[in-house]
Write a protein that holds these residues in place. Structure first.
Motif, mmCIF file in Angstrom:
data_model
loop_
_atom_site.group_PDB
_atom_site.id
_atom_site.type_symbol
_atom_site.label_atom_id
_atom_site.label_comp_id
_atom_site.label_asym_id
_atom_site.label_seq_id
_atom_site.Cartn_x
_atom_site.Cartn_y
_atom_site.Cartn_z
ATOM 1 N N ALA A 147 27.504 19.416 11.536
ATOM 2 C CA ALA A 147 27.547 20.599 12.386
ATOM 3 C C ALA A 147 27.606 19.651 14.362
ATOM 4 C CB ALA A 147 26.411 21.432 12.374
ATOM 5 N N ASP A 148 26.714 18.868 13.883
ATOM 6 C CA ASP A 148 26.493 18.755 15.651
ATOM 7 C C ASP A 148 28.103 17.798 16.811
ATOM 8 O OD1 ASP A 148 24.426 17.916 17.325
ATOM 9 O OD2 ASP A 148 24.978 15.798 16.648
ATOM 10 N N VAL A 152 27.908 23.384 16.347
ATOM 11 C CA VAL A 152 27.208 24.462 16.367
ATOM 12 C C VAL A 152 25.878 24.292 15.017
ATOM 13 C CG1 VAL A 152 28.139 25.571 13.661
ATOM 14 C CG2 VAL A 152 29.777 24.555 14.872
ATOM 15 N N PRO A 153 25.052 25.416 16.290
ATOM 16 C CA PRO A 153 23.808 25.828 15.199
ATOM 17 C C PRO A 153 23.815 25.575 14.117
ATOM 18 C CG PRO A 153 24.361 27.453 17.061
ATOM 19 C CD PRO A 153 25.851 26.619 16.461
ATOM 20 N N ILE A 154 22.707 25.457 14.307
ATOM 21 C CA ILE A 154 21.820 24.808 12.583
ATOM 22 C C ILE A 154 20.760 25.777 11.677
ATOM 23 C CG2 ILE A 154 20.955 23.141 10.777
ATOM 24 C CD1 ILE A 154 21.885 21.000 12.684
ATOM 25 N N ILE A 155 21.229 26.234 10.903
ATOM 26 C CA ILE A 155 19.941 27.053 10.753
ATOM 27 C C ILE A 155 19.078 26.417 8.845
ATOM 28 C CG2 ILE A 155 19.192 29.521 9.558
ATOM 29 C CD1 ILE A 155 21.578 30.835 11.841
ATOM 30 N N THR A 156 17.676 25.889 9.007
ATOM 31 C CA THR A 156 18.190 25.573 7.562
ATOM 32 C C THR A 156 17.162 26.825 7.279
ATOM 33 O OG1 THR A 156 16.259 24.486 8.600
ATOM 34 C CG2 THR A 156 18.047 23.788 8.039
ATOM 35 N N LEU A 157 17.184 26.764 6.092
ATOM 36 C CA LEU A 157 16.435 27.778 5.342
ATOM 37 C C LEU A 157 15.791 27.214 4.504
ATOM 38 C CD1 LEU A 157 18.899 30.328 4.703
ATOM 39 C CD2 LEU A 157 17.170 30.836 6.335
ATOM 40 N N ILE A 158 13.540 27.168 3.625
ATOM 41 C CA ILE A 158 13.067 26.145 3.110
ATOM 42 C C ILE A 158 12.297 27.054 2.349
ATOM 43 C CG2 ILE A 158 11.613 24.415 2.945
ATOM 44 C CD1 ILE A 158 11.865 24.022 6.282
ATOM 45 N N ASP A 159 12.728 26.870 0.167
ATOM 46 C CA ASP A 159 12.053 27.094 -0.510
ATOM 47 C C ASP A 159 11.783 26.462 -1.094
ATOM 48 O OD1 ASP A 159 10.452 28.821 -1.686
ATOM 49 O OD2 ASP A 159 12.298 30.420 -2.274
ATOM 50 N N THR A 160 10.943 25.660 -1.284
ATOM 51 C CA THR A 160 10.394 24.123 -2.045
ATOM 52 C C THR A 160 9.314 24.348 -2.134
ATOM 53 O OG1 THR A 160 10.949 21.952 -2.870
ATOM 54 C CG2 THR A 160 11.254 22.726 -0.259
ATOM 55 N N PRO A 161 8.627 23.952 -3.407
ATOM 56 C CA PRO A 161 7.267 23.845 -4.074
ATOM 57 C C PRO A 161 6.879 21.335 -3.286
ATOM 58 C CG PRO A 161 8.659 23.336 -5.708
ATOM 59 C CD PRO A 161 9.639 24.492 -4.414
ATOM 60 N N GLY A 162 8.393 20.875 -3.515
ATOM 61 C CA GLY A 162 8.460 19.094 -2.313
ATOM 62 C C GLY A 162 9.252 18.832 -2.777
ATOM 63 N N ALA A 163 9.357 17.725 -2.403
ATOM 64 C CA ALA A 163 10.243 16.965 -3.386
ATOM 65 C C ALA A 163 10.481 16.455 -4.327
ATOM 66 C CB ALA A 163 10.818 15.753 -2.428
#
Length: 345
Positions: A147-148, A152-163
């Motif tokens: 993307a860089d 292009v802009p980057i959108i991250t959606l986070i939904d995790t209890p952890g790695a």
């Protein structure tokens, strides 16, 4: 999937069941029960208002984990067009706990990347219950660098209890994968917006969370550790998770107050799980505003802003270390009860 009700929602469920029975009785027996139905409806609405307006941190954690809550692919379906998923880290394999690819948001190209959970046992196993592996973070970084290059802009959606904490993750260097992402995300010259849409657990979240803007859904949480993990360390028992949730200050309001989050995204009344389309609409409105502001900044300014944002987080207190003779034993130093909460704070 059957409708899921949380423990604190039981009074609402019971009133809704009584209301349904009353409506069926009225229809089946040609009875005019409008006064009773209206009264019960008003009582149910008042109960809902009282419950959802006074949610505890632990209850918000429960809402953040609600199995009917919209996940990354749900938001992609509602908000983005022309999504082209890209797979693989070009080193080991494709991690299904992280999805990403080019898409269009309001007619303009973006790179959207997010953690993804499943809704039943089969899909949860396929998505590893939303716990990303090292290759997931390497895939995410590969897509960000792509993307860089494409500006292009980057959108991250986070939904995790952890790695994912398993042996296989350690064998493939999970800590290094997250650390590299933290380092390299600061070097990106395009706008980066990170949104916590559900759970934001520890390094698993921040591995794709170094954004110019960090947004959080109203009933999401963002924390250095899950409440259960904190309770297991401080109280040696996961049953103290509600107390840990209070102490961790992980709610959207607290994060905004502390300067960790830049904006809170409102949810439909009762939680995003009640209306996916409305939840996506509310998210889209905030995303559009933030993207519009960030697109005006140069690449060097975006990098500088991102760096300064994260450098300014945290509070430091200087104090003298205890003298050698004053050192407490590990048993005496272990906090309990209210003392543990104060230790976290």
């Amino acid at each position: 999937m059957p409708e899921t009700h949380l423990e604190f929602e039981k009074p609402i469920v019971e009133l809704r069941k009584k209301l349904q029975e009353l409506q069926e009785l009225s229809e089946n027996n040609q009875l005019d029960l409008s006064n009773e139905i209206n009264s019960l409806t008003e009582r149910m609405n008042q109960t809902m208002k009282e419950i959802y307006s006074k949610l505890t941190p632990w209850q918000r954690v429960q809402l953040a984990r609600h199995p009917e809550r919209p996940y990354t692919l749900d938001y992609i379906d509602h908000l983005f067009t022309n999504f082209i998923e890209l797979s693989g880290d070009r080193r080991f394999r494709d991690d299904k706990a992280i999805v990403g690819g080019f898409a269009k948001f309001q007619g303009k190209p973006v790179m959207v990347i997010g953690t993804q959970k499943g809704r039943d046992m089969k899909s949860n196993v396929y998505r590893n219950f939303g716990w990303p592996s090292p290759e997931g973070y390497r895939k995410a970084m590969r897509l960000m660098q792509l993307a860089d290059k494409a500006d292009v802009p980057i959108i991250t959606l986070i939904d995790t209890p952890g790695a994912f904490p398993g042996i296989s993750s350690e064998e493939r260097h999970i800590a290094e994968a997250i650390a590299v992402n933290l380092r390299d995300m600061f070097a990106l010259r395009v706008p980066v917006i990170s949104v916590i849409i559900g759970e934001g657990g520890s390094g698993g979240a921040i591995g794709i969370g170094v954004g110019n803007r960090v947004l959080i859904m109203e009933n999401a949480y963002y924390s250095v550790i899950t409440p259960e993990g904190c309770a297991a360390i401080l109280w040696k028992d996961r049953k103290f998770a509600p107390q840990a949730a209070d102490a961790l200050q992980l709610t959207a309001e607290k994060l905004l107050e502390l300067g960790i989050a830049d904006a809170i995204i409102p949810e439909p009344f009762g939680g995003a799980q009640r209306d996916h389309e409305q939840a996506a609409k509310l998210l889209g409105e905030v995303l559009a505003k933030q993207l519009s502001e960030l697109r005006k900044l140069s690449g060097s300014k975006l990098r500088e802003q991102r760096y300064e944002k994260f450098r300014s987080m945290g509070r430091f207190i200087e104090g003298a270390l205890p003298a050698p003779g004053e050192q407490e034993s590990p048993e005496a130093a272990a906090p309990e009860g209210d003392a543990a909460k104060e230790a976290v704070e």
